[in-house]
Write an enzyme that holds these catalytic residues in place. Structure first.
Site, PDB file in Angstrom:
ATOM      1  N   TYR A 211       0.960  -1.758  -0.232  1.00 43.37           N
ATOM      2  CA  TYR A 211       0.195  -0.345   0.185  1.00 43.37           C
ATOM      3  C   TYR A 211       1.039   1.108  -0.076  1.00 43.37           C
ATOM      4  CZ  TYR A 211      -4.295  -2.430   0.059  1.00 43.37           C
ATOM      5  OH  TYR A 211      -5.773  -2.673  -1.035  1.00 43.37           O
ATOM      6  N   GLU A 253      -8.870  -7.457   3.434  1.00 44.58           N
ATOM      7  CA  GLU A 253      -8.280  -8.125   2.257  1.00 44.58           C
ATOM      8  C   GLU A 253      -7.555  -8.850   3.589  1.00 44.58           C
ATOM      9  OE1 GLU A 253      -5.805  -6.109   0.132  1.00 44.58           O
ATOM     10  OE2 GLU A 253      -7.493  -4.638  -1.050  1.00 44.58           O
TER      11      GLU A 253
HETATM   12  C1  HEM Z   1      -6.310   2.499  -1.804  1.00 44.51           C
HETATM   13  C2  HEM Z   1      -5.525   1.818  -3.159  1.00 44.51           C
HETATM   14  C3  HEM Z   1      -5.901   1.314  -4.207  1.00 44.51           C
HETATM   15  C4  HEM Z   1      -6.889   1.695  -4.587  1.00 44.51           C
HETATM   16  C5  HEM Z   1      -8.608   2.486  -5.135  1.00 44.51           C
HETATM   17  C6  HEM Z   1      -7.477   0.145  -5.678  1.00 44.51           C
HETATM   18  C7  HEM Z   1      -8.017  -0.084  -6.430  1.00 44.51           C
HETATM   19  C8  HEM Z   1      -7.955  -1.069  -7.619  1.00 44.51           C
HETATM   20  C9  HEM Z   1      -9.389  -1.417  -8.536  1.00 44.51           C
HETATM   21  C10 HEM Z   1     -11.129  -0.638  -8.582  1.00 44.51           C
HETATM   22  C11 HEM Z   1      -9.245  -2.377  -9.095  1.00 44.51           C
HETATM   23  C12 HEM Z   1      -9.859  -3.562  -9.817  1.00 44.51           C
HETATM   24  C13 HEM Z   1     -10.804  -3.788  -9.593  1.00 44.51           C
HETATM   25  C14 HEM Z   1     -11.424  -5.018 -10.779  1.00 44.51           C
HETATM   26  O1  HEM Z   1     -11.135  -5.767 -11.502  1.00 44.51           O
HETATM   27  O2  HEM Z   1     -12.971  -4.551 -10.359  1.00 44.51           O
HETATM   28  C15 HEM Z   1      -7.784  -3.117  -8.015  1.00 44.51           C
HETATM   29  C16 HEM Z   1      -7.005  -4.295  -8.830  1.00 44.51           C
HETATM   30  C17 HEM Z   1      -6.065  -4.136  -8.794  1.00 44.51           C
HETATM   31  N1  HEM Z   1      -5.194  -3.724  -7.192  1.00 44.51           N
HETATM   32 FE1  HEM Z   1      -5.351  -2.121  -6.509  1.00 44.51          FE
HETATM   33  N2  HEM Z   1      -6.058  -0.847  -5.627  1.00 44.51           N
HETATM   34  C18 HEM Z   1      -5.339   0.138  -4.710  1.00 44.51           C
HETATM   35  C19 HEM Z   1      -4.277  -0.498  -3.839  1.00 44.51           C
HETATM   36  C20 HEM Z   1      -3.982  -1.533  -4.695  1.00 44.51           C
HETATM   37  C21 HEM Z   1      -2.548  -2.305  -4.232  1.00 44.51           C
HETATM   38  C22 HEM Z   1      -1.556  -1.680  -3.229  1.00 44.51           C
HETATM   39  C23 HEM Z   1      -1.644  -3.130  -5.305  1.00 44.51           C
HETATM   40  C24 HEM Z   1       0.082  -3.290  -4.894  1.00 44.51           C
HETATM   41  C25 HEM Z   1       0.263  -3.833  -5.968  1.00 44.51           C
HETATM   42  C26 HEM Z   1      -3.001  -2.519  -5.904  1.00 44.51           C
HETATM   43  C27 HEM Z   1      -3.033  -3.777  -6.870  1.00 44.51           C
HETATM   44  C28 HEM Z   1      -3.740  -4.611  -7.374  1.00 44.51           C
HETATM   45  C29 HEM Z   1      -3.773  -5.301  -8.838  1.00 44.51           C
HETATM   46  C30 HEM Z   1      -3.046  -6.880  -9.039  1.00 44.51           C
HETATM   47  C31 HEM Z   1      -5.279  -5.560  -9.818  1.00 44.51           C
HETATM   48  C32 HEM Z   1      -6.010  -7.061 -10.210  1.00 44.51           C
HETATM   49  C33 HEM Z   1      -5.124  -5.434 -11.361  1.00 44.51           C
HETATM   50  C34 HEM Z   1      -5.314  -6.470 -12.756  1.00 44.51           C
HETATM   51  O3  HEM Z   1      -6.084  -7.171 -12.698  1.00 44.51           O
HETATM   52  O4  HEM Z   1      -4.006  -6.332 -13.631  1.00 44.51           O
HETATM   53  N3  HEM Z   1      -4.308  -2.885  -5.932  1.00 44.51           N
HETATM   54  N4  HEM Z   1      -7.255  -1.871  -7.763  1.00 44.51           N
END
Ligand code: HEM
Length: 270
Positions: A211, A253
């Site tokens: 994060y 999570e």
């Molecule tokens: C407050 C912080 C964060 C927000 C608002 C956020 C938001 C999101 C959103 C909106 C999605 C798409 C979900 C979907 O497919 O419906 C997502 C996917 C993802 N997020 Fe985050 N995220 C955050 C933090 C993080 C962190 C710390 C990581 C670590 C590296 C991360 C890694 C990922 C990954 C790997 C995916 C899947 C993307 C893919 O399928 O290519 N996120 N996140």
């Protein structure tokens, strides 16, 4: 068998003796009840089963129904026998050994960290940035991924890079950030969105340690794209707001990871 026997919105009673079933070896667990904050699981350990030392992030209570064993809790041996009740504080290392067939109920309860309240000033500033986030959101998130993949290339492995190339993922993140800006004082409205994202994060093995990385890159991207509009006050407010959002995701999570571990593992560990 690991399906929950009851849900938390209807009362129920059960005779634990009737539910006890010992496997030939190892552990058989039955989730009696689980909800957002707690989980009650009946564990049936075949004689001689051992559970290596581990910790739980939740407070835990063991109530022994039948059989005997030994619990090593923070280096101290505790004899387990019917009627025994042991409270294990979150993060206390413990190991267990069943001397004979041993059945106990493990109750896990959340002990959430005290939530920091976001200041009214931060709420006002973050909300005031919503229009510009609506306009520039995708530019910001595209920049944020660019910074992150450059500075922390290892994290790429968790992402679907085609969703980066076609802009889908930056668009999703932009929508999430904008929604947060508009509902920072009404998080109930974001529950479904947070839940969906948290499940996606668990599927892609996002960890709490990541994060600050996303935070650093997102804040840098806001600064890069908004330029002078991103005043010191705006950046301070978004730093506080991001930390609060990160905490919400990390807690949710953690619950999903723990539930998944308890459900999917045939030798779920207390
Ligand atoms: C407050 C912080 C964060 C927000 C608002 C956020 C938001 C999101 C959103 C909106 C999605 C798409 C979900 C979907 O497919 O419906 C997502 C996917 C993802 N997020 Fe985050 N995220 C955050 C933090 C993080 C962190 C710390 C990581 C670590 C590296 C991360 C890694 C990922 C990954 C790997 C995916 C899947 C993307 C893919 O399928 O290519 N996120 N996140």
């Amino acid at each position: 068998m690991n399906t929950a026997i009851a849900t938390s919105n209807t009362s129920f009673t059960a005779n634990l003796q009737d539910l006890i079933e010992y496997p030939k070896s190892g552990i058989l667990s039955k989730v009696l009840l689980k909800d957002k904050n707690s989980q009650y699981t009946l564990f049936c350990l075949a004689a001689s089963t051992e559970i290596d030392e581990h910790t739980s992030t939740r407070n835990a209570v063991i109530t022994v129904i039948e059989g005997t064993g030994n619990l090593n809790l923070e280096g101290k041996d505790i004899a387990l026998a019917p009627g025994g009740f042991v409270f294990m504080a979150a993060n206390a290392p413990h190991a267990l050994q069943a001397k004979e067939n041993l059945a106990f109920v493990l109750a896990l309860s959340e002990h959430p960290p005290a939530k920091k309240k976001i200041s009214q000033q931060t709420i006002d500033i973050v909300k005031s940035t919503a229009p510009i986030l609506k306009q520039q959101g995708q530019k910001i998130t595209t920049r944020m991924y660019e910074i992150m993949f450059h500075k922390y290339p290892k994290v790429k492995a968790q992402f679907d890079m085609s969703a980066q190339a076609n802009g889908t993922q930056p668009a999703k993140l932009a929508t999430a950030v904008y929604s947060y800006a508009t509902h920072i004082d009404d998080l109930e409205a974001l529950k479904a969105m947070i839940d969906n994202i948290a499940h996606r994060h668990v599927k892609t093995h996002v960890s709490p340690e990541q994060y600050p990385i996303v935070g650093e890159c997102l804040l840098q991207a806001i600064q890069d794209v908004l330029g002078d509009t991103a005043t010191k006050e705006v950046m301070t407010a978004w730093t506080e707001a991001y930390q609060a959002l990160a905490e919400i995701f990390i807690n949710r999570e953690q619950q999903i990871y723990q539930t998944a571990a308890a459900i999917s593992s045939p030798v779920a560990q207390p």
